[in-house]
Scaffold this active site. Structure first.
Site, mmCIF file in Angstrom:
data_model
loop_
_atom_site.group_PDB
_atom_site.id
_atom_site.type_symbol
_atom_site.label_atom_id
_atom_site.label_comp_id
_atom_site.label_asym_id
_atom_site.label_seq_id
_atom_site.Cartn_x
_atom_site.Cartn_y
_atom_site.Cartn_z
ATOM 1 N N GLN A 74 0.843 -1.203 0.000
ATOM 2 C CA GLN A 74 0.000 0.000 0.000
ATOM 3 C C GLN A 74 0.879 1.255 0.000
ATOM 4 O O GLN A 74 0.528 2.272 0.594
ATOM 5 C CB GLN A 74 -0.937 0.000 1.209
ATOM 6 C CG GLN A 74 -2.145 -0.909 1.031
ATOM 7 C CD GLN A 74 -3.052 -0.463 -0.121
ATOM 8 O OE1 GLN A 74 -3.135 0.711 -0.439
ATOM 9 N NE2 GLN A 74 -3.728 -1.415 -0.746
ATOM 10 N N SER A 75 1.988 1.186 -0.708
ATOM 11 C CA SER A 75 2.917 2.316 -0.739
ATOM 12 C C SER A 75 2.306 3.549 -1.420
ATOM 13 O O SER A 75 1.882 3.488 -2.577
ATOM 14 C CB SER A 75 4.182 1.891 -1.489
ATOM 15 O OG SER A 75 4.940 3.020 -1.851
#
Ligand SMILES: *Cc1c(COP(=O)(O)O)cnc(C)c1O
Length: 331
Positions: A74-75
């Site tokens: 979930q960068s």
């Protein structure tokens, strides 16, 4: 005058500095302000776009047609790179930590796919041990393909990325003048280091007399002292800056990480709900919610009673909240 290096105009800046007056009244402490870097763009919003303005300018200058970068599933950094790469017509290849899991992508990962990025998932252990080798492998792959790839480090945190928050500090200096305030402390979430390094360098360059306090979201204080110093050195050396970076103070608070990176406790989620309903300010569980919660705790303990104005730099992260919507208690 500070001479900035090549920069692409990608972010909607300057971002507003706004007071949170209902929150401040509730706290009966210093006046809390928020620098709205959650408003830097739509799909590429948050702090990474400020760094990528300089990073991508460098990539384009060098004639690169492909961007390779890495991060968590979930960068925010990978998502911003994917969206901006599409906006610039560059191929983006993301090296993500962890197996895909097979479920429908959501949050940042959904936007990675939407923006047409190539995504390769690596098991945790392989990613942690071999990420440098993996970057090299793909560099070689693109070279053999007749392409030219630019490798962006985690979070775009290197000497080039530091410029993004030097530039934000220049805005803050103007914000303070405009609002006729003096900031007594500047808080933000720290993760890969260059936001803090940039703010520290910028506060020094633009004569803002306030400590920059990085609220750690992953590793301990020593890790960040080393990383931020290393980004500052890289910045000073790469751009031959006339600044003695060894004398710049680095302040990190690692007491609010909780169970670990990207894992938030119930009190973080309730802080997120509270700020959203009280001020219309949306925080995220991975970075800003944790950092904001920590800042509130420090204020409540009376550690900032001597301050009149405290600034929180809202570094974004909205899509990471969407990926953890099940934790907010609305089911
Ligand atoms: C990456 C990120 C940070 C941390 O910034 P670094 O420069 O990596 O330390 C803070 N907030 C959000 C929302 C981020 O995505």
């Amino acid at each position: 005058m500070i001479k900035f290096p090549a920069r692409l105009k990608l972010a909607q800046t300057p971002t507003p500095l706004e007071p949170l007056d209902r929150l401040s009244a509730e706290l009966r402490g210093p006046r809390v302000w928020v620098k709205r870097d959650d408003l830097t763009h739509c799909a590429a919003s948050g702090n990474k776009i400020r760094k990528l303005e300089f990073t991508m300018a460098r990539a384009v200058e060098q004639g690169c047609d492909t961007l390779i970068t890495c991060g968590g599933m979930q960068s925010n950094h990978c998502r911003a790179t994917a969206v901006l790469g599409a906006q610039l017509g560059l191929k983006v290849h993301l090296l993500l930590k962890g197996e895909s899991g097979g479920s429908v992508p959501d949050g940042n990962l959904l936007l990675d796919y939407l923006a047409g990025a190539e995504v390769t998932h690596y098991p945790l252990e392989e990613y942690t041990e071999d990420i440098e080798k993996i970057f090299q492998k793909w560099q070689d792959h693109y070279r053999q393909d007749g392409k030219k790839a630019y490798s962006i480090p985690l979070g775009a945190s290197d000497g080039t990325g530091v410029w993004g928050y030097v530039s934000c500090a220049a805005e803050l200096a103007e914000d303070f003048q405009q609002h006729e305030i003096q900031a007594d402390a500047i808080f933000h979430a720290t993760g890969s280091g260059a936001t803090q390094a940039g703010l520290i360098a910028g506060v020094h360059l633009f004569n803002i007399n306030a400590p920059v306090i990085g609220m750690a979201v992953s590793d301990d204080e020593q890790h960040f002292l080393n990383k931020v110093r290393s980004d500052l050195r890289d910045w000073q050396q790469t751009y031959a800056m006339d600044v003695d970076v060894e004398t710049l103070a680095i302040q990190v608070n690692d007491r609010y990480i909780g169970p670990g990176y990207s894992i938030a406790t119930a009190e973080i989620f309730s802080t997120i709900r509270h700020l959203a309903a009280l001020e219309g300010l949306i925080l995220d569980p991975v970075y800003t919610g944790k950092a904001f919660f920590g800042m509130l705790e420090e204020i409540k303990k009376g550690h900032y009673d001597h301050c009149k104005n405290i600034v929180f730099v809202h570094t974004g992260g909205l899509f990471g909240l969407m990926a953890q919507s099940g934790q907010l208690g609305f089911d």
